[in-house]
Design a protein around this motif. Structure first.
Motif, short mmCIF file in Angstrom:
data_model
loop_
_atom_site.label_atom_id
_atom_site.label_comp_id
_atom_site.label_asym_id
_atom_site.label_seq_id
_atom_site.Cartn_x
_atom_site.Cartn_y
_atom_site.Cartn_z
N PRO A 135 120.42 50.27 16.18
CA PRO A 135 121.68 49.72 16.69
C PRO A 135 121.43 48.45 17.51
CG PRO A 135 121.04 51.61 17.99
CD PRO A 135 120.05 51.49 16.85
N THR A 136 122.38 47.54 17.45
CA THR A 136 122.34 46.39 18.37
C THR A 136 122.87 46.89 19.70
OG1 THR A 136 124.57 45.67 17.81
CG2 THR A 136 122.76 44.79 16.46
N SER A 137 122.73 46.08 20.73
CA SER A 137 123.12 46.53 22.06
C SER A 137 124.61 46.86 22.14
CB SER A 137 122.74 45.49 23.11
OG SER A 137 123.36 44.25 22.79
N ALA A 138 125.46 46.27 21.25
CA ALA A 138 126.90 46.52 21.30
C ALA A 138 127.31 47.75 20.50
CB ALA A 138 127.65 45.30 20.79
N GLU A 139 126.42 48.23 19.64
CA GLU A 139 126.76 49.37 18.78
C GLU A 139 126.42 50.69 19.46
OE1 GLU A 139 125.13 49.32 14.82
OE2 GLU A 139 125.19 47.14 14.80
N GLU A 140 127.19 51.69 19.12
CA GLU A 140 126.89 53.06 19.55
C GLU A 140 125.74 53.57 18.69
OE1 GLU A 140 127.20 56.62 21.63
OE2 GLU A 140 128.19 54.72 22.05
N PRO A 141 124.75 54.27 19.26
CA PRO A 141 123.66 54.82 18.44
C PRO A 141 124.19 55.78 17.39
CG PRO A 141 123.18 55.03 20.78
CD PRO A 141 124.60 54.58 20.67
N ARG A 142 123.53 55.82 16.25
CA ARG A 142 123.85 56.79 15.20
C ARG A 142 123.09 58.07 15.54
NH1 ARG A 142 121.99 55.24 9.82
NH2 ARG A 142 122.98 57.20 9.29
N THR A 147 118.17 50.18 10.54
CA THR A 147 119.39 50.85 11.01
C THR A 147 119.40 50.99 12.52
OG1 THR A 147 118.37 53.00 10.65
CG2 THR A 147 119.74 52.11 8.85
#
Length: 169
Positions: free
Chosen positions: A5-12, A3
């Motif tokens: 995050p990729t560099s483009a995703e916002e952290p959960r 789970t």
């Protein structure tokens, strides 16, 4: 399940409740490990990790394990294990033996003195574990804690080839 995050995703980010649980877990495990270390240093002159190494050797056939297998059980690097075994050898609690079928391999072997030290320190250690953890929990909480820790451990134990594992370093 990854789970991260990729560099483009916002952290959960953790929710307030998750943050509270995480910090409580970290606080409790740090205090418990320190508590166990202090008791074993006082009563047996060794840190908790050394006690764990002696226990693993005592539970093994012929009270011996290959160094790489012992590092794997302890979840530590081979270098850290080598240092620990050197200290245990100095105390007369463990000895190394060459592996007859592998010139580079070695066994760690529990000595009679090491077994005696373990037998003398075990009652105080188990009493501390009981008072610090199990006596504070109901049987239902103990069962839940065991189930939760099993799930966490299974999720963190990599099975894929080439995993970055401490005992392979």
């Amino acid at each position: 399940m990854n789970t991260a995050p990729t560099s483009a995703e916002e952290p959960r980010w953790l929710t307030e409740e998750e943050q509270r649980v995480w910090r409580s877990y970290m606080h409790a495990t740090t205090l418990l490990e320190d508590h166990l270390d202090r008791q074993l240093q006082r009563d047996a002159g060794m840190p908790h990790i050394y006690y764990g190494l002696l226990v693993k050797l005592a539970e093994s056939p012929q009270q011996r394990l290959r160094m790489t297998e012992l590092a794997m059980h302890a979840k530590i690097t081979r270098s850290r294990l080598s240092h620990a075994i050197a200290r245990l050898e100095k105390n007369g609690w463990v000895r190394r033996e060459d592996c007859p079928d592998d010139r580079r391999g070695q066994f760690a072997v529990l000595t009679d003195q090491g077994r005696q030290t373990l037998e003398q320190s075990a009652p105080g250690h188990v009493a501390l574990v009981r008072s610090a953890l199990f006596d504070r929990l109901t049987p239902e909480q103990q069962k839940s804690l065991g189930e939760i820790m099993q799930i966490v451990a299974e999720g963190l134990q990599p099975n894929e080839a080439g995993a970055d594992l401490p005992w392979l370093r």
